[in-house]
Scaffold this active site. Sequence first.
Site, PDB file in Angstrom:
ATOM      1  N   GLY A   1      38.783  -7.958  -4.993  1.00  0.00           N
ATOM      2  CA  GLY A   1      39.112  -8.652  -6.250  1.00  0.00           C
ATOM      3  C   GLY A   1      40.612  -8.702  -6.481  1.00  0.00           C
TER       4      GLY A   1
ATOM      5  N   ARG B   1      36.365 -10.999   0.245  1.00  0.00           N
ATOM      6  CA  ARG B   1      35.566  -9.798   0.524  1.00  0.00           C
ATOM      7  C   ARG B   1      34.921 -10.083   1.882  1.00  0.00           C
ATOM      8  NH1 ARG B   1      35.484  -7.185  -4.470  1.00  0.00           N
ATOM      9  NH2 ARG B   1      35.400  -8.543  -6.291  1.00  0.00           N
TER      10      ARG B   1
ATOM     11  N   ILE C   1      41.347  -4.067 -10.988  1.00  0.00           N
ATOM     12  CA  ILE C   1      41.405  -3.885 -12.451  1.00  0.00           C
ATOM     13  C   ILE C   1      40.509  -2.730 -12.900  1.00  0.00           C
ATOM     14  CG2 ILE C   1      41.972  -6.294 -12.928  1.00  0.00           C
ATOM     15  CD1 ILE C   1      39.000  -6.595 -13.912  1.00  0.00           C
ATOM     16  N   ASP C   2      39.605  -2.274 -12.002  1.00  0.00           N
ATOM     17  CA  ASP C   2      38.604  -1.281 -12.420  1.00  0.00           C
ATOM     18  C   ASP C   2      39.162   0.134 -12.610  1.00  0.00           C
ATOM     19  OD1 ASP C   2      36.799  -3.318 -12.257  1.00  0.00           O
ATOM     20  OD2 ASP C   2      35.826  -2.628 -10.423  1.00  0.00           O
TER      21      ASP C   2
ATOM     22  N   MET D   1      34.303  -6.088 -17.516  1.00  0.00           N
ATOM     23  CA  MET D   1      34.033  -5.787 -16.109  1.00  0.00           C
ATOM     24  C   MET D   1      33.991  -4.283 -15.873  1.00  0.00           C
ATOM     25  SD  MET D   1      35.918  -8.644 -13.794  1.00  0.00           S
ATOM     26  CE  MET D   1      35.085 -10.164 -13.402  1.00  0.00           C
TER      27      MET D   1
ATOM     28  N   ARG E   1      31.593  -2.608 -12.642  1.00  0.00           N
ATOM     29  CA  ARG E   1      30.241  -2.440 -12.093  1.00  0.00           C
ATOM     30  C   ARG E   1      29.859  -0.976 -12.039  1.00  0.00           C
ATOM     31  NH1 ARG E   1      31.041  -6.410  -7.136  1.00  0.00           N
ATOM     32  NH2 ARG E   1      32.825  -5.048  -6.995  1.00  0.00           N
TER      33      ARG E   1
ATOM     34  N   ARG F   1      25.669 -11.708 -31.622  1.00  0.00           N
ATOM     35  CA  ARG F   1      26.238 -12.642 -30.651  1.00  0.00           C
ATOM     36  C   ARG F   1      26.720 -11.850 -29.432  1.00  0.00           C
ATOM     37  NH1 ARG F   1      24.199 -15.824 -33.835  1.00  0.00           N
ATOM     38  NH2 ARG F   1      25.138 -17.815 -34.460  1.00  0.00           N
TER      39      ARG F   1
ATOM     40  N   HIS G   1      35.823 -13.234 -15.715  1.00  0.00           N
ATOM     41  CA  HIS G   1      37.059 -13.238 -14.926  1.00  0.00           C
ATOM     42  C   HIS G   1      38.318 -13.484 -15.734  1.00  0.00           C
ATOM     43  CE1 HIS G   1      34.000 -13.460 -11.818  1.00  0.00           C
ATOM     44  NE2 HIS G   1      34.904 -12.938 -11.019  1.00  0.00           N
TER      45      HIS G   1
HETATM   46  O1  F6P Z   1      36.384  -4.937  -8.585  1.00  0.00           O
HETATM   47  C1  F6P Z   1      36.939  -5.784  -9.514  1.00  0.00           C
HETATM   48  C2  F6P Z   1      35.882  -6.618 -10.195  1.00  0.00           C
HETATM   49  O2  F6P Z   1      36.533  -7.466 -11.097  1.00  0.00           O
HETATM   50  C3  F6P Z   1      34.763  -5.842 -10.876  1.00  0.00           C
HETATM   51  O3  F6P Z   1      35.112  -5.356 -12.148  1.00  0.00           O
HETATM   52  C4  F6P Z   1      33.681  -6.882 -10.938  1.00  0.00           C
HETATM   53  O4  F6P Z   1      32.420  -6.264 -11.027  1.00  0.00           O
HETATM   54  C5  F6P Z   1      33.854  -7.606  -9.637  1.00  0.00           C
HETATM   55  O5  F6P Z   1      35.203  -7.426  -9.250  1.00  0.00           O
HETATM   56  C6  F6P Z   1      33.546  -9.076  -9.686  1.00  0.00           C
HETATM   57  O6  F6P Z   1      33.703  -9.594  -8.400  1.00  0.00           O
HETATM   58  P1  F6P Z   1      33.776 -11.127  -8.046  1.00  0.00           P
HETATM   59  O7  F6P Z   1      35.066 -11.665  -8.546  1.00  0.00           O
HETATM   60  O8  F6P Z   1      33.662 -11.165  -6.572  1.00  0.00           O
HETATM   61  O9  F6P Z   1      32.620 -11.770  -8.752  1.00  0.00           O
END
Ligand code: F6P
Length: 331
Positions: free
Chosen positions: A19, A80, A135-136, A178, A180, A255, A261
């Site tokens: 990412g 990726r 960013i995680d 975000m 995961r 809501r 993103h």
């Molecule tokens: O690892 C960074 C991240 O933004 C996670 O927070 C998110 O789950 C994932 O990438 C989303 O990935 P992609 O942009 O491939 O959908």
Amino acid sequence: MTSEDKTAIQNIAVMTSGGDSPGMNAAIRAVVRTALYFGKKAFGIYHGYEGMIDGEISPMQSHDVSDIINRGGTILKTARSKRFLEAAYRKQAYEQLKAHHIDALVIIGGNGSFRGADVFSHEFDIPVVGIPGTIDNDLDGTDYTLGYDTALNNVIDAVDKIRDTASAFDRLFFVEVMGRDAGFIALRSGIATGADAILVPEVHTNYEQLKEYLHTTYRHTKSSAIVLVAEGDDGGGAVAMAKRIREDFPDFNPRVTILGHIQRGGAPTAFDRILGSEMGVAAVKALLQGQSGVMMGKQCREIVPVAFSIADKHTKRLSQALLSMIDVLNG
Ligand code: F6P
């Protein structure tokens, strides 16, 4: 050879993987300029490991990294790569690097990227140094990863705006951010936006407790409420949570906003620009000192080498102090 340079390295390549995160461009710039400063040649590998396998490798001059410190994303593109998990493709990548006379690598990415880097650095005779870019913020051995601070500020900006509508309509909002596997973004942005509840993967979500809180507090003492939900939360995410609450309290009519993103884009904050610059300089110096298999971690005020295997341990915990503040502050 300077005292900083203890190796025969001449050609240093840099790439981004996984990412994208704001601050990656600052790090690319720093790697290229530091390599040139020490009299080395700099190269960019496009599209991460995919481009390494396919030989998407080009020389980089100082002007190639002009006017990028202020930009999110990555000028080197990213990907990726599933192919890099296979030994045959890693060998192909190695052969591509050799064909371009690359002696050393800087990989900017997250834990998946470093798992690949770790294997590669043990299989082949090309030293590899990493820069934590995600960013995680879910890498061990570094207090901060590149892009985390910008993402936090993006979330804060968005939630502040959502609060205007929440307040105007006396509404309950579930906002999904975000993360995961990690709740770093949710926890800190939740504290910073004054969220009423913060749901993170690291803490089991007790639906009954949330329901009781919303029943007593939102219904009786507050006019609006914001629940911040990390995408990996075991409650199933913001949509699932809102659905259950709507079933139990039809009059709440919550809501849902999934920030997605938007969190990952935009100009990096001062913090991420400086961190990317520090880590880029440190990565090249580490290579020239003969290091390999390490990520540049920020610990307190220092940049320190951290073994890839440690960076990927998943033992970095959310701050208990911040977690315990949620119930105190949401009264
Ligand atoms: O690892 C960074 C991240 O933004 C996670 O927070 C998110 O789950 C994932 O990438 C989303 O990935 P992609 O942009 O491939 O959908």
